[in-house]
Scaffold this active site. Structure first.
Site, mmCIF file in Angstrom:
data_model
loop_
_atom_site.group_PDB
_atom_site.id
_atom_site.type_symbol
_atom_site.label_atom_id
_atom_site.label_comp_id
_atom_site.label_asym_id
_atom_site.label_seq_id
_atom_site.Cartn_x
_atom_site.Cartn_y
_atom_site.Cartn_z
ATOM 1 N N HIS A 258 1.151 -0.700 0.146
ATOM 2 C CA HIS A 258 -0.022 -0.138 -0.024
ATOM 3 C C HIS A 258 0.775 1.074 0.000
ATOM 4 C CE1 HIS A 258 -3.830 -2.605 1.997
ATOM 5 N NE2 HIS A 258 -3.232 -2.056 0.844
ATOM 6 N N LYS B 52 -18.283 -0.265 13.751
ATOM 7 C CA LYS B 52 -18.033 -2.026 14.385
ATOM 8 C C LYS B 52 -16.803 -2.034 14.107
ATOM 9 C CE LYS B 52 -21.386 -2.895 10.357
ATOM 10 N NZ LYS B 52 -21.936 -2.988 8.536
#
Ligand code: PNS
Length: 158
Positions: free
Chosen positions: A17, A41
C-alpha cells in the site's frame, strides 16, 4: 491543485500500500489515503482510528499525503471534496477482476476516474489478510509491513 484518493480498508497498511501511495504522490499534488468502513463496527484487527493513526505515522515524512476516514459511499466523499481521481494498486489479474466493476460503478455514479498503478514485483504477494494470518501463527512478517505496523500487529496477537 490535483488531488487523488487512495481508498481501502488498510487493516493494516502494508508496504505494498505504502509503495502505491508514495508513487501516487509523484503524479498528484495531494494524495488522501482514505480508510473506508464504519467506525462503530468492530470487525477487523484494527479499529478505524488505529488504522488512521498507523497510516499517519508511516506517511509522516511525506507532506503530500493526508489521511482521512469515511463510512459511506466512496463517491459521496470524492464528490463532496471535488475530487475526480482514485488511485488503486493492481497486484494481479485477480485484483483487476475485483477492481474493474468498482471502478466502473464509481464512474457511473459520479464520473470519478480510477487510476491503476501496477504493484512493484517486490510486493506482489503481500496483502493485509495474509500478513495478519502469518503473524497470528507466529510467522515472521518483517519487510511486509512498516516496523511500527509490525509492532502494532504483535501487540494485538499478544
Ligand atoms: O482495501 P479494499 O478492502 O480492497 O478496499 C475496497 C474499498 C474500501 C475501496 C471498497 O470496498 C469501497 O469503496 N468501499 C466504500 C463503500 C462503497 O463506495 N462501495 C461501493 C463501491 S463501488
Amino acid at each position: 491543485m490535483t488531488t487523488a484518493v487512495c481508498p481501502g480498508s488498510f487493516d493494516p497498511i502494508t508496504n505494498g500500500h505504502l509503495d502505491i501511495v508514495t508513487r501516487a504522490t509523484r503524479h498528484f499534488d495531494e494524495v488522501i489515503v482514505l480508510v473506508t468502513g464504519n467506525p462503530t463496527k468492530t470487525s477487523g484487527l484494527f479499529t478505524i482510528d488505529e488504522r488512521v493513526d498507523l497510516i499517519r505515522e508511516v506517511t509522516a515524512d511525506n507532506p503530500k499525503v493526508r489521511v482521512d476516514h469515511w463510512g459511506g459511499l466512496l463517491v459521496d466523499y470524492t464528490t463532496a471534496h471535488h475530487i475526480t481521481a482514485l488511485v488503486k494498486g493492481l497486484r494481479s489479474s485477480l485484483d483487476y477482476e475485483y477492481e474493474l466493476p468498482m471502478a466502473q460503478m464509481n464512474r457511473r455514479l459520479s464520473g470519478v476516474d480510477t487510476y491503476f498503478l501496477l504493484t512493484d514485483e517486490k510486493y506482489g504477494y503481500i496483502s493485509s489478510s495474509l500478513t495478519k494470518e502469518v503473524a497470528k501463527y507466529g510467522g515472521d512478517i518483517t519487510g511486509l509491513v512498516p516496523d511500527i505496523v509490525r509492532e502494532a500487529i504483535a501487540k494485538k496477537f499478544g
